[in-house]
Design a protein around this motif. Structure first.
Motif, PDB file in Angstrom:
ATOM      1  N   ASP A  16      -2.247   1.005  -4.394  1.00 32.36           N
ATOM      2  CA  ASP A  16      -1.072   0.985  -3.513  1.00 32.36           C
ATOM      3  C   ASP A  16      -0.921   2.319  -2.792  1.00 32.36           C
ATOM      4  O   ASP A  16      -0.592   2.361  -1.598  1.00 32.36           O
ATOM      5  N   SER A  19      -3.559   2.427  -0.076  1.00 32.51           N
ATOM      6  CA  SER A  19      -3.151   1.603   1.062  1.00 32.51           C
ATOM      7  C   SER A  19      -2.138   2.337   1.924  1.00 32.51           C
ATOM      8  O   SER A  19      -2.238   2.363   3.157  1.00 32.51           O
ATOM      9  N   SER A  41      -1.736   0.611  -9.125  1.00 33.18           N
ATOM     10  CA  SER A  41      -0.764   1.550  -8.558  1.00 33.18           C
ATOM     11  C   SER A  41      -1.464   2.559  -7.656  1.00 33.18           C
ATOM     12  O   SER A  41      -0.959   2.909  -6.581  1.00 33.18           O
TER      13      SER A  41
END
Length: 441
Positions: free
Chosen positions: A245, A248, A242
């Motif tokens: 993410d 990113s 998580s």
């Protein structure tokens, strides 16, 4: 009578009663076929009844013992179930506590990471937030570039404060596997992994590699290390995924911000910096020149008689001429030189490391490349370009961006005054007694 009691204690009630009945029959049978006294008969009857009573009592005791043992077993089973359930609830409570802590950490890291806009600050914020909220011994962020699949470490954090990385991360088996398979991989006992060790902590026992996917391509990895064995489980990996993410998304946002900032700081016609961004860059180069004791010069140049081009051919042709001059200027100057557009037909350039003589040579090279260059129009007509150039050098011609730019512009107008298609350096103006010096010097 003893066999009856024994039977009552160790067999079922029915079996004990049958045995007792057989004993009574055996006791009365001799009396039926033989001559016995009434007293003997009574004694025998009493004995038989006693045997039957003992049998019944023994059977009842046996039944009660069996029920008590059965209840005891049920209680034991219940206690075991309660203990097992208690342990299970304890484990579930601990798991829930860990999940809650991990979720809070993921949220905290996400808040820190997504709050960053400047691209260069994202890596340090990422590794610092992960270490601060999750407490691992080492956190490394390694990214790839669009033109290369090689990983490069952009930020790292270690509890011991060291920055050393052991070995080539691109050759590490776990890292390679994570990149190739685009999935998280981890080991909870690196000592048992042949040829596998930590890249930041020499005594690392656990290591996790989490891929960072950017625009559907492997953009990098998060490398997490701990000196504890069994530091990672599925919930910990899910939390780190998580976070990856968030990383990113933050990197994409930072890149979009960079692109938008780049567009906002660029002149759309030439692709050069606009004047505001140019002044900011001059300030940066002055600071670098001051710190490194290197030269720095500024050029100002514009097309001679450009108003006639617009009046004769129109603004569309005028824009084509400006684009062509921009192209020639970019090809003529060095790749490290920074070009800007002041406005209209007037352009500017930063020459890092250039002395007064260097700037004069660069200005003459630029003038020669542009002057005489022809722009062919669609109807076959041609326009021959001509340019004038002014120059100023730090710190002799100004100690601030405003002074350097003002004096380079003054040198440009002096080149115009001298007949155009010429190069003038502000240092030459300061040496000319007939010219009033401008700026700080």
């Amino acid at each position: 009578m003893l066999p009856v009691v024994f039977a009552a204690l160790y067999y079922e009630l029915t079996s004990a009663l049958l045995i007792g009945l057989m004993v009574v029959i055996a006791a009365f049978t001799p009396m039926i076929y033989s001559d016995v006294s009434s007293r003997g008969l009574v004694e025998q009857a009493v004995l038989s009844v006693a045997s039957l009573g003992a049998t019944a009592i023994g059977a009842l005791m046996k039944g009660e013992i069996i029920r008590l043992r059965h209840r005891e077993q049920i209680l034991r089973n219940n206690l075991e179930d309660v203990w097992t359930r208690s342990r299970q609830l304890q484990r579930e409570t601990e798991l829930e506590r860990r999940r809650r802590i991990q979720l809070e950490a993921v949220h905290a890291v996400g808040q820190d990471v997504l709050a960053v806009i400047s691209p260069e600050n994202v890596p340090d914020v990422v590794v610092g937030a992960i270490h601060r909220n999750l407490g691992y011994d080492a956190v490394i962020l390694a990214l790839t570039t669009e033109d290369s699949s090689e990983l490069s470490i952009v930020a790292s954090y270690r509890t011991d404060g060291k920055k050393t990385v052991h070995g080539n991360i691109n050759a590490h088996p776990l890292i390679n596997r994570s990149i190739q398979e685009r999935k998280s991989v981890y080991s909870n006992d690196l000592l048992q992994e042949k040829g596998v060790g930590g890249v930041a902590c020499l005594r690392a026992r656990s290591m996790a590699v989490i891929p960072i996917i950017i625009d559907d391509r492997p953009g990098g990895v998060l490398i997490i290390e701990s000196r504890m064995e069994n530091a990672f489980d599925t919930s910990a990996i899910t939390a780190l995924e998580s976070i990856a993410d968030y990383v990113s998304l933050a990197l994409r946002n930072a890149e979009w911000y960079r692109q938008l900032s780049e567009k906002a700081s660029r002149d759309p016609l030439s692709g050069f910096l606009n004047h505001r961004a140019f002044v900011e860059r001059v300030a940066e180069e002055i600071e670098r020149s001051r710190r490194l004791y290197t030269g720095l010069s500024i050029l100002f140049f514009d097309l001679d008689h450009f108003k006639q081009v617009n009046d004769t051919f129109g603004h569309e042709v005028g824009n084509k001429v400006l684009k062509e001059m921009s192209r020639v200027a970019r090809q003529t100057l060095r790749s490290i030189d920074v070009l800007g557009r002041f406005g209209g037909e007037e352009f500017e350039a930063i020459l890092p490391g250039a002395s007064i003589d260097d700037s004069k040579a660069a200005a003459e090279r630029l003038r020669s490349a542009i002057s005489g260059h022809q722009v062919v129009l669609e109807d076959g007509r041609t326009i021959t370009l001509q340019v004038s150039v002014g120059a100023a050098t730090y710190p002799f011609d100004g100690a601030t961006p405003e002074e350097l730019i003002r004096n380079a512009d003054a040198a440009l107008y002096e080149a115009k005054r001298r007949g155009r298609n010429k190069v003038v350096h502000y240092a030459d103006m300061r040496q000319d007694p007939q010219l009033e010096p401008m700026g700080a010097y």
